[in-house]
Write a protein that holds these residues in place. Structure first.
Motif, PDB file in Angstrom:
ATOM      1  N   PRO A 151       0.826  -1.210   0.000  1.00  0.00           N
ATOM      2  CA  PRO A 151       0.000   0.000   0.000  1.00  0.00           C
ATOM      3  C   PRO A 151       0.864   1.266   0.000  1.00  0.00           C
ATOM      4  CG  PRO A 151      -0.709  -1.502   1.728  1.00  0.00           C
ATOM      5  CD  PRO A 151       0.578  -2.039   1.179  1.00  0.00           C
ATOM      6  N   VAL A 152       0.391   2.304  -0.659  1.00  0.00           N
ATOM      7  CA  VAL A 152       1.074   3.593  -0.699  1.00  0.00           C
ATOM      8  C   VAL A 152       0.146   4.625  -0.072  1.00  0.00           C
ATOM      9  CG1 VAL A 152       2.055   5.366  -2.203  1.00  0.00           C
ATOM     10  CG2 VAL A 152       2.336   2.953  -2.791  1.00  0.00           C
ATOM     11  N   ARG A 153       0.691   5.465   0.792  1.00  0.00           N
ATOM     12  CA  ARG A 153      -0.084   6.494   1.477  1.00  0.00           C
ATOM     13  C   ARG A 153       0.573   7.856   1.265  1.00  0.00           C
ATOM     14  NH1 ARG A 153      -3.242   2.800   1.685  1.00  0.00           N
ATOM     15  NH2 ARG A 153      -3.738   1.572   3.509  1.00  0.00           N
ATOM     16  N   HIS A 178      -3.158   9.748   4.529  1.00  0.00           N
ATOM     17  CA  HIS A 178      -4.297   9.719   3.616  1.00  0.00           C
ATOM     18  C   HIS A 178      -4.076   8.653   2.541  1.00  0.00           C
ATOM     19  CE1 HIS A 178      -6.047  13.674   4.819  1.00  0.00           C
ATOM     20  NE2 HIS A 178      -4.812  13.843   5.251  1.00  0.00           N
ATOM     21  N   THR A 179      -5.174   8.119   2.029  1.00  0.00           N
ATOM     22  CA  THR A 179      -5.069   7.205   0.890  1.00  0.00           C
ATOM     23  C   THR A 179      -4.922   8.021  -0.385  1.00  0.00           C
ATOM     24  OG1 THR A 179      -7.467   7.133   0.691  1.00  0.00           O
ATOM     25  CG2 THR A 179      -6.427   5.370   1.967  1.00  0.00           C
ATOM     26  N   ILE A 180      -4.352   7.399  -1.399  1.00  0.00           N
ATOM     27  CA  ILE A 180      -4.145   8.060  -2.686  1.00  0.00           C
ATOM     28  C   ILE A 180      -5.387   7.878  -3.541  1.00  0.00           C
ATOM     29  CG2 ILE A 180      -2.816   7.956  -4.838  1.00  0.00           C
ATOM     30  CD1 ILE A 180      -0.362   7.375  -3.138  1.00  0.00           C
ATOM     31  N   GLY A 181      -5.766   8.958  -4.229  1.00  0.00           N
ATOM     32  CA  GLY A 181      -6.903   8.923  -5.140  1.00  0.00           C
ATOM     33  C   GLY A 181      -6.417   8.687  -6.566  1.00  0.00           C
ATOM     34  N   VAL A 190      -0.572  13.727  -7.969  1.00  0.00           N
ATOM     35  CA  VAL A 190      -0.996  12.588  -7.171  1.00  0.00           C
ATOM     36  C   VAL A 190      -1.989  13.160  -6.174  1.00  0.00           C
ATOM     37  CG1 VAL A 190      -0.277  10.786  -5.578  1.00  0.00           C
ATOM     38  CG2 VAL A 190       1.239  11.459  -7.467  1.00  0.00           C
ATOM     39  N   THR A 191      -3.235  12.731  -6.269  1.00  0.00           N
ATOM     40  CA  THR A 191      -4.278  13.292  -5.418  1.00  0.00           C
ATOM     41  C   THR A 191      -4.555  12.382  -4.226  1.00  0.00           C
ATOM     42  OG1 THR A 191      -6.117  12.211  -6.559  1.00  0.00           O
ATOM     43  CG2 THR A 191      -5.340  14.307  -7.463  1.00  0.00           C
ATOM     44  N   GLU A 192      -5.175  12.946  -3.210  1.00  0.00           N
ATOM     45  CA  GLU A 192      -5.615  12.121  -2.095  1.00  0.00           C
ATOM     46  C   GLU A 192      -7.099  11.837  -2.269  1.00  0.00           C
ATOM     47  OE1 GLU A 192      -7.464  12.982   0.859  1.00  0.00           O
ATOM     48  OE2 GLU A 192      -7.517  15.141   0.778  1.00  0.00           O
TER      49      GLU A 192
END
Length: 91
Positions: free
Chosen positions: A22-24, A35-38, A54-56
């Motif tokens: 996972p990438v945060r 935050h999680t990545i959007g 790179v959005t959240e």
């Protein structure tokens, strides 16, 4: 490293980890939250150059682990204060 972080920089760093990891996003040095990545959006800037955003996703997971905030230089390493084990006297 320059102040401009490039796609190559991200690719190089991510190439060393398991692709299923996972990438945060760690946001806000004063009150660091995870935050999680959007979406990842590729567009052009005002000068016609390519830019990647790179959005959240809007999902806040909680505080960033202290080891991360220390590694990026947002906070100094700290230790929990020592607590006295003296007995409390009831009155």
């Amino acid at each position: 490293m320059s102040s401009t972080f490039t796609a190559r920089d991200i690719i190089d760093r991510l190439s060393t980890v398991d692709p299923d990891t996972p990438v945060r996003l760690a946001i806000n040095p004063l009150f660091p939250l995870e935050h999680t990545i959007g979406e990842v959006i590729v567009t052009t800037d005002a000068l016609g150059g390519t830019v990647v955003y790179v959005t959240e996703s809007g999902e806040q997971l909680g505080p960033v682990p202290p080891a991360v905030t220390v590694a990026v230089g947002w906070h100094e390493p700290t230790e929990a204060p020592r607590r006295s084990r003296s007995a409390v006297v009831a009155q």
